[in-house]
Motif scaffolding. Structure first.
Motif, mmCIF file in Angstrom:
data_model
loop_
_atom_site.group_PDB
_atom_site.id
_atom_site.type_symbol
_atom_site.label_atom_id
_atom_site.label_comp_id
_atom_site.label_asym_id
_atom_site.label_seq_id
_atom_site.Cartn_x
_atom_site.Cartn_y
_atom_site.Cartn_z
ATOM 1 N N THR A 114 0.913 -1.062 0.014
ATOM 2 C CA THR A 114 0.207 -0.024 0.061
ATOM 3 C C THR A 114 0.819 1.393 -0.014
ATOM 4 O OG1 THR A 114 -0.486 -0.229 2.309
ATOM 5 C CG2 THR A 114 -2.058 -1.177 1.154
ATOM 6 N N TYR A 117 2.025 1.835 -3.522
ATOM 7 C CA TYR A 117 0.933 2.142 -4.670
ATOM 8 C C TYR A 117 0.746 3.714 -4.116
ATOM 9 C CZ TYR A 117 0.138 -2.625 -5.342
ATOM 10 O OH TYR A 117 0.332 -4.163 -5.677
ATOM 11 N N GLU A 118 0.927 4.317 -2.991
ATOM 12 C CA GLU A 118 0.826 5.553 -2.669
ATOM 13 C C GLU A 118 1.927 6.393 -3.217
ATOM 14 O OE1 GLU A 118 0.013 5.531 1.552
ATOM 15 O OE2 GLU A 118 -2.223 4.815 1.230
ATOM 16 N N MET A 122 -1.266 6.200 -6.945
ATOM 17 C CA MET A 122 -2.293 5.728 -6.982
ATOM 18 C C MET A 122 -3.128 6.088 -5.630
ATOM 19 S SD MET A 122 -1.870 1.844 -8.358
ATOM 20 C CE MET A 122 -3.401 1.720 -9.213
ATOM 21 N N PHE A 140 -7.085 0.058 -4.945
ATOM 22 C CA PHE A 140 -6.486 1.248 -5.374
ATOM 23 C C PHE A 140 -6.828 1.658 -6.890
ATOM 24 C CE2 PHE A 140 -4.494 0.562 -1.842
ATOM 25 C CZ PHE A 140 -3.732 1.994 -1.344
#
Length: 149
Positions: A114, A117-118, A122, A140
């Motif tokens: 996570t 992805y951030e 995303m 996401f």
């Protein structure tokens, strides 16, 4: 734009070994499905990074999100070596290559994923659960077109 490299069947053993290094996050990877994705052009293999994906053939709901026909679902992204920057570089090339919205699901407890992805831009756009709600997940998305939210 830098070209993205798709896997060939000659890459299969190396790709399989990368997934095997990360069985805790990818216990569900089936070898026949992986070979099929390679054959069908849905597997990127570049700089030790593997991305498997599909484009939706119809509008598809998953978790609390609706994706439109043609949107991309990223199934897995895994790297042979974490922390060397290759995953970010290859993911950026992948985003340039895919000319539509990109979605993915991830276990809510996978903080490494996570965070990645951030970091690559995303946004969390929804929730999902597996195994009758036992495993909580996040959805996401990255908008190339307006997200159907």
């Amino acid at each position: 734009m830098e070209l993205i490299k798709h896997a060939t069947l000659d890459d299969y053993e190396e790709i399989k070994s990368i997934f095997n290094k990360h069985k805790e996050w990818f216990p569900h990877i089936r070898q026949d499905k992986l070979k099929s994705q390679i054959r069908e052009g849905g597997c990127v293999f570049d700089e030790g990074v593997v991305i498997t994906y599909n484009l939706y053939k119809k509008n598809t709901a998953f978790g609390s999100v609706l994706a439109f026909k043609g949107d991309c679902i990223l199934h897995q992204i895994v790297t042979a070596e974490q922390g060397n920057g290759c995953a970010c570089k290859v993911f950026t090339k992948f985003v340039e290559y895919v000319d539509t919205n990109i979605f993915l699901t991830v276990r809510a407890d996978n903080q490494i994923a996570t965070g990645f992805y951030e970091k690559v831009g995303m946004n969390q756009v929804g929730h999902i659960a597996w195994k009758n709600g036992e495993i909580q997940g996040l959805v996401f998305g990255l908008a190339k077109n307006p997200l159907p939210l």
